[in-house]
Design a protein around this motif. Structure first.
Motif, mmCIF file in Angstrom:
data_model
loop_
_atom_site.group_PDB
_atom_site.id
_atom_site.type_symbol
_atom_site.label_atom_id
_atom_site.label_comp_id
_atom_site.label_asym_id
_atom_site.label_seq_id
_atom_site.Cartn_x
_atom_site.Cartn_y
_atom_site.Cartn_z
ATOM 1 N N MET A 20 -124.581 3.477 14.943
ATOM 2 C CA MET A 20 -124.143 2.298 14.210
ATOM 3 C C MET A 20 -125.096 2.041 13.048
ATOM 4 N N ASN A 21 -124.543 1.958 11.834
ATOM 5 C CA ASN A 21 -125.351 1.818 10.627
ATOM 6 C C ASN A 21 -125.834 0.386 10.461
ATOM 7 N N ASP A 22 -127.155 0.219 10.274
ATOM 8 C CA ASP A 22 -127.704 -1.121 10.118
ATOM 9 C C ASP A 22 -127.463 -1.689 8.735
ATOM 10 N N ASP A 23 -126.865 -0.894 7.831
ATOM 11 C CA ASP A 23 -126.467 -1.415 6.521
ATOM 12 C C ASP A 23 -125.018 -1.884 6.516
ATOM 13 N N ASP A 24 -124.293 -1.619 7.607
ATOM 14 C CA ASP A 24 -122.921 -2.112 7.719
ATOM 15 C C ASP A 24 -122.883 -3.612 7.476
ATOM 16 N N ILE A 25 -121.777 -4.079 6.916
ATOM 17 C CA ILE A 25 -121.600 -5.530 6.796
ATOM 18 C C ILE A 25 -121.063 -6.042 8.133
ATOM 19 N N ILE A 26 -121.771 -6.984 8.719
ATOM 20 C CA ILE A 26 -121.348 -7.546 10.003
ATOM 21 C C ILE A 26 -120.977 -9.012 9.823
ATOM 22 N N ALA A 27 -120.080 -9.490 10.673
ATOM 23 C CA ALA A 27 -119.611 -10.869 10.561
ATOM 24 C C ALA A 27 -119.312 -11.432 11.947
ATOM 25 N N ALA A 28 -119.454 -12.744 12.072
ATOM 26 C CA ALA A 28 -119.148 -13.414 13.333
ATOM 27 C C ALA A 28 -119.028 -14.913 13.092
ATOM 28 N N ILE A 29 -118.368 -15.604 14.016
ATOM 29 C CA ILE A 29 -118.327 -17.062 13.979
ATOM 30 C C ILE A 29 -119.630 -17.561 14.593
ATOM 31 N N ALA A 30 -120.522 -18.070 13.763
ATOM 32 C CA ALA A 30 -121.871 -18.433 14.220
ATOM 33 C C ALA A 30 -121.875 -19.704 15.060
ATOM 34 N N THR A 31 -120.897 -20.579 14.838
ATOM 35 C CA THR A 31 -120.871 -21.855 15.557
ATOM 36 C C THR A 31 -120.131 -21.770 16.883
ATOM 37 N N GLY A 32 -119.627 -20.597 17.214
ATOM 38 C CA GLY A 32 -118.860 -20.453 18.443
ATOM 39 C C GLY A 32 -117.396 -20.782 18.204
ATOM 40 N N TYR A 33 -116.525 -20.123 18.974
ATOM 41 C CA TYR A 33 -115.081 -20.313 18.790
ATOM 42 C C TYR A 33 -114.627 -21.533 19.576
ATOM 43 N N ILE A 34 -114.958 -22.706 19.012
ATOM 44 C CA ILE A 34 -114.621 -23.968 19.644
ATOM 45 C C ILE A 34 -114.269 -24.966 18.560
ATOM 46 N N GLU A 35 -113.245 -25.755 18.787
ATOM 47 C CA GLU A 35 -112.798 -26.718 17.785
ATOM 48 C C GLU A 35 -113.884 -27.734 17.469
ATOM 49 N N SER A 36 -114.163 -27.915 16.175
ATOM 50 C CA SER A 36 -115.221 -28.834 15.759
ATOM 51 C C SER A 36 -114.968 -29.260 14.319
ATOM 52 N N ALA A 37 -115.830 -30.129 13.796
ATOM 53 C CA ALA A 37 -115.645 -30.596 12.420
ATOM 54 C C ALA A 37 -115.856 -29.460 11.419
ATOM 55 N N ILE A 38 -116.894 -28.669 11.637
ATOM 56 C CA ILE A 38 -117.257 -27.566 10.739
ATOM 57 C C ILE A 38 -117.396 -26.276 11.543
ATOM 58 N N GLY A 39 -116.932 -25.188 10.980
ATOM 59 C CA GLY A 39 -117.158 -23.870 11.573
ATOM 60 C C GLY A 39 -117.877 -22.992 10.569
ATOM 61 N N ILE A 40 -118.791 -22.136 11.052
ATOM 62 C CA ILE A 40 -119.564 -21.283 10.138
ATOM 63 C C ILE A 40 -119.288 -19.814 10.448
ATOM 64 N N ILE A 41 -118.881 -19.086 9.426
ATOM 65 C CA ILE A 41 -118.714 -17.633 9.533
ATOM 66 C C ILE A 41 -119.934 -17.009 8.869
ATOM 67 N N ARG A 42 -120.749 -16.309 9.651
ATOM 68 C CA ARG A 42 -121.960 -15.678 9.111
ATOM 69 C C ARG A 42 -121.672 -14.218 8.791
ATOM 70 N N VAL A 43 -122.144 -13.764 7.611
ATOM 71 C CA VAL A 43 -121.912 -12.388 7.158
ATOM 72 C C VAL A 43 -123.222 -11.832 6.615
ATOM 73 N N SER A 44 -123.547 -10.564 6.965
ATOM 74 C CA SER A 44 -124.797 -9.958 6.503
ATOM 75 C C SER A 44 -124.639 -8.455 6.364
#
Length: 449
Positions: free
Chosen positions: A1-25
């Protein structure tokens, strides 16, 4: 697995809330952002928030968002990164993440953002463990300790350990590389003294890690004693509510009753065990066997005795159980009644009255002090199971090295043993590089001047 790959995830967890954060690196992640984010800004500066819209390939608006931009190496992962602050609806977060994935990212593995932070020298392994503890912390004190560990405010012992191992490795390299020159004048006694010091530091770190475990994973306290001495009453007094059934009939508690309390930042599980005596029926016998298991596995024991009754053979059974244990507090209950016996104890004792509810504060203070043994909270660390195992292995390797030095083993063979020691330490703090050893050579032995 390449450590230069672009990775993404829901950083705040998949739960209904006021704000959700999608982190990408990842490398070229900011190019990906330009494909899906529409803003008045044409160029993204680091450490800025940008207002705009996430749109799909048909220019349909997915959400109105704020995007924060971070550029390498000044980001959490050390790579170009961004975070999409979208509305926290489940469908919005799902659609936004899918759009990121469709444009060249892949779904991040558990812990992969922190793994990249470690690989890019943004944090060491101790700090990585602190990130987990920040999330898991159940008390304010546990949270404070995790922050100190993340900010490297409690790494004095680890730094000393690393420094001493590097010193020995550098000294040995000098002897190997310059066998005909007396560049090192380190006596055998000093080398053994350094190894003794390494041994002491490892033991201290293991002790502090045990204390850290109490804060992050909690500690278990088993209340033991013969039937009808007030074990269940003591549980209720510690918890502050009627959690256990209390009667005058001996053997009422036939199963272990547990309750959680917060003791000055330590999550304490109090276990009320069945009274230990010569069992009278099968059910009580099973309860007594469970009590013995609780005694074996508990971090601390509270042995309860009734000073208003005569000392008897069942009291002796309890004393036999605790006499070789380290963490024991003896509680002398029913102090409001006349004493009818004096108990021979080598342990700390606390006199209480469950009926009058006296002696509770003194008991709680003793519980806390015995668990922490007056160690400085500033030096407490939290290590995972593999790091603890590595420390214990390093301890064995240190003993082996002392033997190798005493037997005047060839420096090239000692070099192998030192590298094995360094490998174990690497599992705690991260890799000890050849450059680190070289720096020590120049600093301590003036090779090349």
């Amino acid at each position: 697995m390449n450590d230069d790959d672009i990775i993404a995830a829901i950083a705040t967890g998949y739960i209904e809330s006021a704000i959700g954060i999608i982190r990408v690196s990842g490398k070229n992640s900011l190019e990906l952002l330009k494909k899906i984010f529409y803003s008045k800004q044409e160029y993204f500066e680091a450490n800025r928030f940008y207002h705009g819209f996430i749109k799909d390939s048909n220019a349909k608006i997915v959400d109105e968002v704020l995007v924060s931009v971070f550029k390498a190496p000044f980001s959490y992962t050390g790579q170009d990164s961004f975070e999409i602050n979208c509305h926290g609806g489940l469908l919005i977060m799902k659609n936004t993440l899918e759009l990121v994935l469709q444009n060249g990212a892949r779904l991040a593995q558990p812990g992969e953002f922190t793994k990249r932070a470690f690989l890019n020298n943004k944090i060491d392994l101790v700090q990585a463990n602190a990130v987990v503890n920040l999330i898991k912390a159940k008390t304010q004190k546990a949270l404070d300790i995790a922050f100190r560990q993340l900010l490297k405010q409690n790494t004095t012992i680890i730094e000393k350990l690393r420094e001493k191992i590097l010193f020995l490795m550098a000294e040995n390299e000098v002897i190997i590389d310059h066998p005909d020159e007396e560049l090192s004048h380190i006596e055998l006694g000093k080398k053994l003294s350094i190894l003794n010091n390494i041994e002491q530091l490892i033991n201290k770190l293991l002790e502090y890690a045990t204390k850290g475990k109490f804060f992050f994973e909690g500690a278990s306290v088993a209340i033991i004693g013969k039937p009808n001495v007030g074990k269940s009453s003591l549980l209720n007094m510690l918890v502050g509510e009627e959690r256990a059934i209390v009667t005058e009939i001996p053997g009422t508690t036939t199963d272990i009753v547990s309750q959680y309390i917060n003791l000055n930042g330590i999550a304490l599980t109090i276990l009320d065990t069945a009274g230990i005596r010569q069992h009278s029926n099968k059910i009580e016998f099973l309860g007594i066997e469970k009590s013995k298991d609780a005694i074996k596995n508990a971090d601390l024991l509270i042995a309860v005795f009734d000073t208003s009754s005569e000392f008897n053979i069942e009291d002796n059974v309890i004393i036999d159980y605790i006499h070789n244990k380290k963490n024991v507090i003896v509680v002398l209950n029913k102090s409001d009644l006349p004493k009818r016996s004096n108990y021979p104890f080598k342990f700390d004792t606390v006199e209480i009255s469950c009926l009058k509810k006296t002696g509770l504060d003194e008991l709680k203070n003793k519980l806390y002090n015995i668990l922490l043994e007056n160690y400085s909270e500033e030096e407490i660390v939290s290590l995972n199971a593999s790091q603890t195992f590595a420390l214990k292995s390093a301890l064995s390797q240190t003993k082996k090295l002392k033997k190798a030095y005493r037997n005047f083993l060839d420096p090239s063979l000692i070099s192998i043993d030192l590298q094995i020691l360094a490998d174990f330490i690497e599992q705690i703090i991260g890799k000890i590089e050849n450059e680190d050893i070289l720096d020590n050579v120049f600093k301590n032995f003036c090779v090349g001047k």
